[in-house]
Design an enzyme around this catalytic site. Structure first.
Site, PDB file in Angstrom:
ATOM      1  CB  SER A 193       2.851   0.310 -10.747  1.00  0.00           C
ATOM      2  OG  SER A 193       3.444  -0.265  -9.793  1.00  0.00           O
ATOM      3  CE  LYS A 241       2.839   6.946  -7.050  1.00  0.00           C
ATOM      4  NZ  LYS A 241       1.758   7.376  -5.965  1.00  0.00           N
TER       5      LYS A 241
END
Length: 325
Positions: free
Chosen positions: A306, A50
């Protein structure tokens, strides 16, 4: 959205975002029955991919917008990315987070200097809270996935995958991506379309929150109808984005859906074989690669981890229940 926008984001991120490694283990290859390459975005700043999108978006703002400050909605990973990016530019950040978000993510977001506003998912409207604060303070909203510069920033992960895989002689593979609203999935898909057209992106999702997989199958945006939270909170969203879905529909293959147990088993394998800490939502792509091989083509599969922002108790449970001693 095109490769030029992703390359521009890569230029702005150079020297700031980490180039994360593409890792492998013969033990994982044996489980999967093929070569497995793991893109370790859990090693990115703030513990998830992110940061790429957040830094891309904040760096694209005008000086005036940054002076007024930014606002974001997030259960944790986007929150931390925006908080760090804003701090690096000297901008204030307000992050609206669900009160039941993992404590680590709330604490880390505050530690990065952001003002955290907690809300009750069941009784309060985060959009209404955000609109009120934005209007009062002139804040610029940075959406978690349905934002062009955020998608471009996530696409830089795809540029790295293409280059790193080419160094290993891999030009064709299914690339399985942990998928919530589709920012990382669509960004990687756009990058690979231009840099590694022999690769096909496949979204991975947890059971009960498979809106992207169902949307790809039906050809239109489908919503999740259950609770807005779950073990894989990092990738739980109501539906795909209006910007991300058309990209995924054009470029992605069929979605793969994994169980919570499979995600936790993948967490344990990542720790044992790669020495990586993965959060449940960040492990679903590895779970798909390891335990859903019948849905994958070719002798090599690439998958993302992720994020690694997991509360201690959740991580210990995964190791104790699904580790190998």
């Amino acid at each position: 959205m095109d490769i030029q926008r992703i390359e521009a984001a890569a230029s702005r991120l150079k020297g700031h975002a980490r180039v994360t490694p593409l890792l492998s283990s013969p033990f994982l290859d044996e489980i999967a029955g093929r070569r497995v390459l793991v893109k370790a975005e859990c090693l990115q700043h703030t513990g998830s991919f992110k940061y790429r999108g957040a830094r891309s978006a904040v760096s694209a703002l005008s000086d005036g917008q940054r002076k007024n400050g930014v606002i974001a909605y997030s259960s944790g990973n986007h929150a931390q990315g925006v908080a760090l990016a804003a701090r690096q530019f000297g901008a204030s950040a307000v992050i609206i987070m669900p009160a039941d978000a993992p404590k680590m993510k709330i604490d880390n977001t505050r530690a990065l200097g952001a003002e955290v506003v907690l809300y009750d998912r069941a009784t309060e409207d985060r959009d209404a809270i955000g609109t009120k604060l934005s209007d009062e303070r002139g804040l610029t909203l940075i959406r978690p996935f349905d934002e062009p510069e955020v998608i471009a920033g996530q696409g830089t992960c795809g540029l790295e995958i293409a280059a790193q895989a080419a160094e290993l002689g891999v030009t064709e593979a299914d690339v399985i991506v942990c998928c919530g609203g589709g920012g990382l999935t669509s960004g990687i898909a756009l990058a690979l379309e231009a840099r590694a057209p022999g690769m096909r992106v496949r979204p991975a999702e947890p059971e009960g929150f498979d809106d992207v997989s169902r949307s790809l199958a039906s050809g239109q945006i489908e919503r999740n109808t259950g609770s807005a939270s779950g073990l894989c909170d990092a990738i739980v969203t109501p539906q795909p984005g209006n910007l991300t879905f058309p990209i995924m529909h054009r470029l992605c293959g069929q979605g793969i859906v994994v169980s919570d147990d499979e995600a936790q088993r993948a967490m344990a394998q990542a720790f044992a074989r790669l020495k990586l800490v993965a959060e449940p939502g960040g492990a679903v792509a590895l779970a798909a690669a390891l335990y859903h091989g019948d849905q994958i083509e070719g002798d090599t599969v690439i998958c993302t981890i992720s994020g690694g922002n997991v509360d201690r108790a959740v991580f210990l449970h995964a190791l104790e229940q699904f580790g190998e001693g």
